[in-house]
Design a protein around this motif. Sequence first.
Motif, PDB file in Angstrom:
ATOM      1  N   HIS A   1      37.348  40.070  42.829  1.00 13.85           N
ATOM      2  CA  HIS A   1      36.027  39.481  43.017  1.00 13.85           C
ATOM      3  C   HIS A   1      34.990  40.592  43.171  1.00 13.85           C
ATOM      4  CE1 HIS A   1      36.778  35.049  44.181  1.00 13.85           C
ATOM      5  NE2 HIS A   1      37.851  35.493  43.551  1.00 13.85           N
TER       6      HIS A   1
ATOM      7  N   THR B   1      36.474  43.470  45.482  1.00 13.14           N
ATOM      8  CA  THR B   1      37.613  43.104  46.323  1.00 13.14           C
ATOM      9  C   THR B   1      38.802  42.757  45.436  1.00 13.14           C
ATOM     10  OG1 THR B   1      36.046  42.214  47.931  1.00 13.14           O
ATOM     11  CG2 THR B   1      38.365  41.676  48.247  1.00 13.14           C
TER      12      THR B   1
ATOM     13  N   ARG C   1      38.993  45.940  49.786  1.00 16.08           N
ATOM     14  CA  ARG C   1      37.567  45.809  49.456  1.00 16.08           C
ATOM     15  C   ARG C   1      36.939  47.198  49.393  1.00 16.08           C
ATOM     16  NH1 ARG C   1      34.624  41.191  52.445  1.00 16.08           N
ATOM     17  NH2 ARG C   1      35.648  40.084  50.717  1.00 16.08           N
TER      18      ARG C   1
ATOM     19  N   ASP D   1      29.328  35.957  45.603  1.00 15.86           N
ATOM     20  CA  ASP D   1      30.737  36.246  45.293  1.00 15.86           C
ATOM     21  C   ASP D   1      31.148  35.595  43.973  1.00 15.86           C
ATOM     22  OD1 ASP D   1      33.340  37.242  45.795  1.00 15.86           O
ATOM     23  OD2 ASP D   1      33.943  35.272  46.552  1.00 15.86           O
ATOM     24  N   LYS D   2      31.710  36.417  43.065  1.00 18.42           N
ATOM     25  CA  LYS D   2      32.162  35.906  41.768  1.00 18.42           C
ATOM     26  C   LYS D   2      33.514  36.514  41.404  1.00 18.42           C
ATOM     27  CE  LYS D   2      28.033  34.447  39.323  1.00 18.42           C
ATOM     28  NZ  LYS D   2      27.358  34.451  37.994  1.00 18.42           N
ATOM     29  N   ALA D   3      34.325  35.706  40.739  1.00 20.05           N
ATOM     30  CA  ALA D   3      35.626  36.180  40.266  1.00 20.05           C
ATOM     31  C   ALA D   3      35.452  36.993  38.991  1.00 20.05           C
ATOM     32  CB  ALA D   3      36.553  35.007  40.022  1.00 20.05           C
TER      33      ALA D   3
ATOM     34  N   ALA E   1      42.748  35.285  35.671  1.00 19.40           N
ATOM     35  CA  ALA E   1      42.456  35.931  36.947  1.00 19.40           C
ATOM     36  C   ALA E   1      43.353  37.137  37.189  1.00 19.40           C
ATOM     37  CB  ALA E   1      42.628  34.930  38.094  1.00 19.40           C
TER      38      ALA E   1
ATOM     39  N   SER F   1      44.006  39.067  41.739  1.00 21.10           N
ATOM     40  CA  SER F   1      42.678  38.443  41.792  1.00 21.10           C
ATOM     41  C   SER F   1      41.664  39.519  42.134  1.00 21.10           C
ATOM     42  CB  SER F   1      42.655  37.331  42.849  1.00 21.10           C
ATOM     43  OG  SER F   1      41.375  36.737  42.930  1.00 21.10           O
TER      44      SER F   1
ATOM     45  N   SER G   1      38.380  36.370  49.024  1.00 18.89           N
ATOM     46  CA  SER G   1      37.089  35.667  49.086  1.00 18.89           C
ATOM     47  C   SER G   1      36.496  35.625  50.488  1.00 18.89           C
ATOM     48  CB  SER G   1      37.261  34.228  48.571  1.00 18.89           C
ATOM     49  OG  SER G   1      37.594  34.231  47.198  1.00 18.89           O
TER      50      SER G   1
ATOM     51  N   ALA H   1      30.807  41.104  44.692  1.00 20.85           N
ATOM     52  CA  ALA H   1      29.711  40.493  45.446  1.00 20.85           C
ATOM     53  C   ALA H   1      28.773  41.578  45.919  1.00 20.85           C
ATOM     54  CB  ALA H   1      30.256  39.705  46.644  1.00 20.85           C
TER      55      ALA H   1
END
Length: 426
Positions: free
Chosen positions: A111, A163, A80, A126-128, A135, A109, A192, A113
């Motif tokens: 993300h 992240t 992160r 939080d969003k992908a 992904a 993956s 996540s 945020a």
Amino acid sequence: MLYGRFRMLNQSPLKIFSSNLFTIVFFFTALLTIFIFTSCQRPLGKDASEGWVGTWGTAPQLVEPGNMPPKPGLSNNTLRQVVHVSIGGERIQVKFSNEYGKSPVTLKSVHIALSEGNGVIDPATDKAILFNGKAECTMAPGLAVTSDQIDFAFKPRTDLAITILYGDTPTEVTGHPGSRTTSYIVTGNKVSETELKGAVTTDHWYTISGIDVMKTESSAAAVVILGNSITDGRGSGTNKQNRWPDELARRLQENPSTQQVAVLNMGIGGNCVLRNGLGPYALSRFDRDVIKQNGARWLIIFEGINDIGGSKGKEGAATVAQELIKAYEKMIDIAHAKGMRVYGATILPFGTSFYDAPEHQDAWKTVNEWIRTSGRFDAVIDLAAAMKETTDPTRLLPAADTGDHLHPNELGYRMMAEAVDLKLFE
């Protein structure tokens, strides 16, 4: 050559076919590999950059051994990272780089945020992040990718957390060691998680290189600052986001007529303009770090002290001064051809620092005099005048000095930003 042809003529048909078959298979395997490793880059049309403005960026480089990710490392683990944007928006795309890796790096993956500090995110935001609708993304060695566009709202000068769950990563890591911002590593898939408990911390960035925001306002644009460790923020506070480009972004936000102006920090610690130094030298990275930045309308060139300080002897220092001037002229011409305005920032005083020497002082005076008087820049930002000691202009103002007489402290960075005329960006 004749001997080689004779050998081919005397080979059996089966052997010739086998040899050609191997070549064909190797060729198509290579093409397939390139396709797979670049399939996460979405197709780009003619207007791919239209409306996009960089709100945060950093200059990628090969991470030195002493700045590599600590254990447990990146492979199959979660990282992160926190970045401080300049202007806000509601739609973004994120940039990632494997430019200096010699093998692929897999992002399983990713993300994004809003950051709440200390590695904690606001889970409601939080969003992908996807790549060509998927992904997972595998970047081939030497390449960089831009994510798909996603709706993500944030205010100016906000901290965002990116992240990443990694798959395989190369031995050679692309990143930016001088983040002055803490990153968090945990084992396994925690992409996540609101809080990364038990994380190993490190004050470096890896893989990430930029965030663009979609803007419809005609006044929205970015100023790129090309520099070395002083722009990179050596002497600023960790997690305080108070490098001088950050302080300039703050001032731009406080001024109603420049609130749509973003700031992109393209400083690299130890960097040079001409050659050598840490990271790719300024001339070699100019196209990537300046010209190809989305929405870049202005450029501040503030680099050259490492070239001067590394020169040898009186003749060598004089030569470097002239080469710097030629390099500035080249960068000005390239940026002007792109429609950018270019501002020259004078090099700060460095008297009694480890670079101090009579020949270096002479080169410094030559370069700064040219910046001030040549007329080649669209404007001059005289940072040397703003930061000099009143009784000795070859030295930094003591109150703004970290103590090495070369790098400003946090007060110094604020003073540098205050010395910039905001009308240059209206």
